[in-house]
Design a protein around this motif. Structure first.
Motif, short mmCIF file in Angstrom:
data_model
loop_
_atom_site.label_atom_id
_atom_site.label_comp_id
_atom_site.label_asym_id
_atom_site.label_seq_id
_atom_site.Cartn_x
_atom_site.Cartn_y
_atom_site.Cartn_z
N GLY A 26 0.81 -1.21 0.00
CA GLY A 26 0.00 0.00 0.00
C GLY A 26 0.84 1.25 0.00
O GLY A 26 2.02 1.23 -0.36
N ARG A 27 0.20 2.36 0.42
CA ARG A 27 0.86 3.66 0.41
C ARG A 27 0.73 4.32 1.78
O ARG A 27 -0.21 4.04 2.53
CB ARG A 27 0.25 4.56 -0.66
CG ARG A 27 0.41 4.00 -2.08
CD ARG A 27 -0.09 4.99 -3.13
NE ARG A 27 -1.53 5.21 -3.01
CZ ARG A 27 -2.19 6.15 -3.70
NH1 ARG A 27 -1.53 6.97 -4.51
NH2 ARG A 27 -3.49 6.29 -3.56
N VAL A 28 1.68 5.23 2.07
CA VAL A 28 1.70 5.92 3.36
C VAL A 28 1.58 7.42 3.11
O VAL A 28 2.31 7.98 2.27
CB VAL A 28 3.01 5.62 4.14
CG1 VAL A 28 3.02 6.39 5.46
CG2 VAL A 28 3.13 4.13 4.39
N TYR A 42 -3.89 0.14 2.78
CA TYR A 42 -3.60 -1.05 1.98
C TYR A 42 -4.18 -0.91 0.58
O TYR A 42 -5.18 -0.21 0.37
CB TYR A 42 -4.19 -2.30 2.65
CG TYR A 42 -3.52 -2.68 3.94
CD1 TYR A 42 -2.22 -3.19 3.93
CD2 TYR A 42 -4.16 -2.54 5.16
CE1 TYR A 42 -1.60 -3.55 5.13
CE2 TYR A 42 -3.54 -2.89 6.35
CZ TYR A 42 -2.26 -3.39 6.32
OH TYR A 42 -1.64 -3.74 7.50
N ARG A 43 -3.53 -1.57 -0.37
CA ARG A 43 -4.05 -1.61 -1.73
C ARG A 43 -5.45 -2.23 -1.74
O ARG A 43 -5.72 -3.17 -0.99
CB ARG A 43 -3.13 -2.45 -2.62
CG ARG A 43 -1.88 -1.75 -3.05
CD ARG A 43 -0.92 -2.67 -3.77
NE ARG A 43 -1.53 -3.85 -4.36
CZ ARG A 43 -0.86 -4.96 -4.65
NH1 ARG A 43 0.44 -5.04 -4.38
NH2 ARG A 43 -1.46 -6.00 -5.21
N ALA A 44 -6.31 -1.69 -2.59
CA ALA A 44 -7.70 -2.16 -2.61
C ALA A 44 -7.80 -3.65 -2.92
O ALA A 44 -8.65 -4.36 -2.35
CB ALA A 44 -8.50 -1.35 -3.65
N ASP A 45 -6.90 -4.16 -3.78
CA ASP A 45 -6.97 -5.57 -4.15
C ASP A 45 -6.47 -6.49 -3.05
O ASP A 45 -6.62 -7.72 -3.15
CB ASP A 45 -6.20 -5.82 -5.44
CG ASP A 45 -4.73 -5.47 -5.31
OD1 ASP A 45 -4.43 -4.38 -4.78
OD2 ASP A 45 -3.88 -6.26 -5.74
N LEU A 46 -5.87 -5.94 -1.98
CA LEU A 46 -5.39 -6.76 -0.87
C LEU A 46 -6.33 -6.76 0.33
O LEU A 46 -6.13 -7.53 1.27
CB LEU A 46 -4.01 -6.28 -0.41
CG LEU A 46 -2.83 -6.51 -1.35
CD1 LEU A 46 -1.56 -5.95 -0.73
CD2 LEU A 46 -2.66 -8.00 -1.64
N LEU A 47 -7.35 -5.90 0.31
CA LEU A 47 -8.21 -5.76 1.50
C LEU A 47 -8.87 -7.08 1.87
O LEU A 47 -9.07 -7.37 3.06
CB LEU A 47 -9.26 -4.68 1.26
CG LEU A 47 -8.73 -3.23 1.21
CD1 LEU A 47 -9.88 -2.26 0.98
CD2 LEU A 47 -8.00 -2.89 2.50
N GLY A 48 -9.22 -7.89 0.87
CA GLY A 48 -9.84 -9.18 1.17
C GLY A 48 -8.91 -10.15 1.86
O GLY A 48 -9.36 -11.10 2.50
N GLU A 49 -7.58 -9.92 1.75
CA GLU A 49 -6.61 -10.82 2.37
C GLU A 49 -6.17 -10.34 3.75
O GLU A 49 -5.54 -11.09 4.50
CB GLU A 49 -5.37 -10.95 1.48
CG GLU A 49 -5.64 -11.52 0.09
CD GLU A 49 -4.37 -11.61 -0.74
OE1 GLU A 49 -3.33 -12.02 -0.18
OE2 GLU A 49 -4.41 -11.26 -1.92
N VAL A 50 -6.44 -9.09 4.08
CA VAL A 50 -6.01 -8.53 5.36
C VAL A 50 -6.75 -9.22 6.50
O VAL A 50 -7.99 -9.26 6.53
CB VAL A 50 -6.25 -7.01 5.40
CG1 VAL A 50 -6.01 -6.46 6.82
CG2 VAL A 50 -5.36 -6.30 4.40
N ASP A 51 -5.99 -9.76 7.46
CA ASP A 51 -6.59 -10.37 8.65
C ASP A 51 -6.81 -9.25 9.66
O ASP A 51 -5.88 -8.83 10.38
CB ASP A 51 -5.66 -11.45 9.22
CG ASP A 51 -6.34 -12.27 10.31
OD1 ASP A 51 -7.08 -11.69 11.11
OD2 ASP A 51 -6.10 -13.50 10.36
N VAL A 52 -8.03 -8.76 9.70
CA VAL A 52 -8.35 -7.61 10.55
C VAL A 52 -8.16 -7.95 12.02
O VAL A 52 -7.74 -7.10 12.83
CB VAL A 52 -9.79 -7.14 10.27
CG1 VAL A 52 -10.19 -6.02 11.24
CG2 VAL A 52 -9.92 -6.66 8.83
N GLY A 53 -8.43 -9.18 12.40
CA GLY A 53 -8.25 -9.58 13.79
C GLY A 53 -6.81 -9.46 14.24
O GLY A 53 -6.52 -8.99 15.36
#
Length: 491
Positions: A26-28, A42-53
């Motif tokens: 992603g970008r800062v 985070y990059r939009a295409d990675l949001l589904g992979e991010v473990d929010v927990g």
């Protein structure tokens, strides 16, 4: 905690400021309304992979510490402080910006610049450090390593493994007390979980493909690499011999840390104790760096007589004293810096000189890779590829220092050259590791299909694409200013 309920809506941050950095995840961005915080999205295409927990656990860990512990962690790491959401979805987090103490003044050919103190700057030989006026000696190395080991020992006690420990993710400060500072903390493994699948920096991977990354044992291995490479002044060595200067106890730990067996590696607490002991009397003798005073670069005027004299000195060094390769490089770079100025002809000549040097590296790399394919002279091939990778790093420094403002599409040319050199260096590093795999695997079928071979081929393909753009941009400049017409095969 409820991650969504505790998150700050991105709109509440106010207008975002400048983009500070970007990477594969992603970008800062600066957050002017909430200094000293910055926002990583985070990059939009990675949001589904991010473990929010897991991301929430990182934030919660910080807030679970008492005041002194929390302050200590934030001094040493860009730790996630608050979750941020966009349209009800966790999209990133706030963290504190790199403190001013971790900016260091570096001398470049273009003048002095305050740069983030990446530890990668320190993994170079004494000549490189002296030319950039970085006062590094063995005492400094021990102090920095002690602080890094102590910080990692604290993280391990909190059930956090750094994982991608590399000189790109670690910063240093000159100011006493000497401190280290970790970034990319969301890539760490906390209580067994990771926000995204763990990654490893090229040439900083665990030694065995079946070893799990981002563990306390992998941290010990990579800390051993850091120790060895810091004392060697080398970006990629695995030879612990230079660590003997730190004393027998530290040297023994370095050897154990580099073991292929995770169970043999020492803990970071063992490292911290040994390093602290090495810092007391009798301490290892420092190896001071002598600062080389380079000629002051003229701002605008082109002084032909002065440049001609330097060129004559360079000719003597190139042809009369070939063993003084370091002086040759220094004189050539000085001539380039002195002549470039705002004169487009001189700027074109400086770019041509850099491309010509790159052509020599390309020939060496091609021959070395062919030797690996043919399973011949593997030790020599690995050494040549290592040298080529180092030269690409030097080339990247030179690309940054080029004056191209008066050339047609000059800034685009510089960007494509940077891209080409970066991917070429990554390919050289991967191919060198492949040569070592081929030697260990006796050139068997498995060794030939090594992941390092695949990584080298992939980086080489990216480099060729960038080099094709360099060729396209360079051709009209070469024609206009009478310079050699390099093709992508020459770069």
């Amino acid at each position: 905690m409820d991650p969504i309920g505790e998150a700050i809506p991105v709109e509440a941050l106010g207008p975002l400021g400048e983009e500070i950095g970007s990477g594969g995840q992603g970008r800062v961005f600066a957050v002017p309304m909430r200094p000293p915080f910055v926002f990583k999205e985070y990059r939009a295409d990675l949001l589904g992979e991010v473990d929010v927990g897991v991301l929430a656990s990182l934030v919660g860990l910080l807030h679970s510490l008492d005041g002194e512990q929390r302050a200590h962690l934030q001094r040493h790491a860009a730790w996630p402080v608050h979750l941020v959401s966009r349209n009800g979805v966790i999209c990133g987090f706030l963290m504190e910006r790199l403190p001013p103490d971790f900016l260091v003044r570096v001398r470049l050919l273009s003048g002095y610049r305050d740069l983030p103190g990446q530890v990668q700057l320190l993994l170079n030989d004494d000549q490189y450090l002296a030319a950039r006026e970085l006062p590094v000696d063995d005492r400094f190395r021990l102090e920095l390593l002690t602080d890094v080991a102590a910080t990692m020992a604290v993280l391990h006690r909190l059930d956090v493994a750094v994982g991608d420990l590399s000189p790109n993710n670690l910063y240093f400060s000159w100011n006493p007390p000497l401190r280290c500072h970790f970034i990319d903390c969301d890539a760490m493994r906390v209580r067994g979980g990771t926000v995204l699948p763990p990654v490893e920096t090229d040439d900083w991977q665990v030694p065995r493909p079946d070893e799990q990354p981002a563990t306390k044992q992998s941290d010990s291995y990579k800390f051993g690499l850091l120790c060895v490479r810091l004392f060697a002044g080398d970006q990629s060595t695995t030879d612990p011999a230079p660590v003997r200067r730190a004393g027998p106890a530290v040297y023994a730990l370095a050897r154990r840390s580099l073991s292929a067996s995770p169970r043999r590696r020492p803990s970071l607490r063992d490292w911290e104790r040994a390093l602290r002991k090495a810092l007391v009397t009798p301490a290892p003798a420092p190896t001071p760096v002598q600062v080389v005073q380079a000629p002051v670069r003229p701002r605008r005027r082109f002084r032909f007589r002065w440049v001609f004299r330097l060129a004559m000195v360079s000719a003597v060094l190139f042809y009369g004293v070939p063993q003084l390769s370091a002086c040759q490089d220094w004189v050539r770079e000085t001539i380039e810096a002195a002549t470039a100025g705002s004169d487009p002809t001189a700027q074109a000549a400086a770019v041509a000189a850099l491309l010509a040097d790159s052509a020599q590296d390309r020939k060496q790399v091609n021959a070395a890779v062919q030797d690996v394919i043919d399973c011949k002279r593997l030790n020599s091939a690995a050494a040549r590829l290592r040298k080529a990778a180092v030269n690409r790093g030097v080339g990247l420094d030179r690309v940054e220092q080029l004056e191209v403002g008066e050339l047609p599409s000059g800034e685009e040319l510089r960007a494509r050259m940077t891209e080409a050199f970066t991917h070429s260096r990554a390919a050289d590093v991967a191919y060198r590791r492949w040569a070592q795999v081929m030697e260990r695997g006796k050139c068997g079928a498995k060794a030939r299909r090594s992941t390092d071979r695949k990584r080298g081929d992939a980086e080489s393909a990216k480099a060729r694409k960038a080099k094709a753009e360099v060729e396209r941009l360079w051709f009209p400049i070469a024609v206009e200013y009478g310079q050699p017409q390099f093709t992508q095969r020459d770069i």
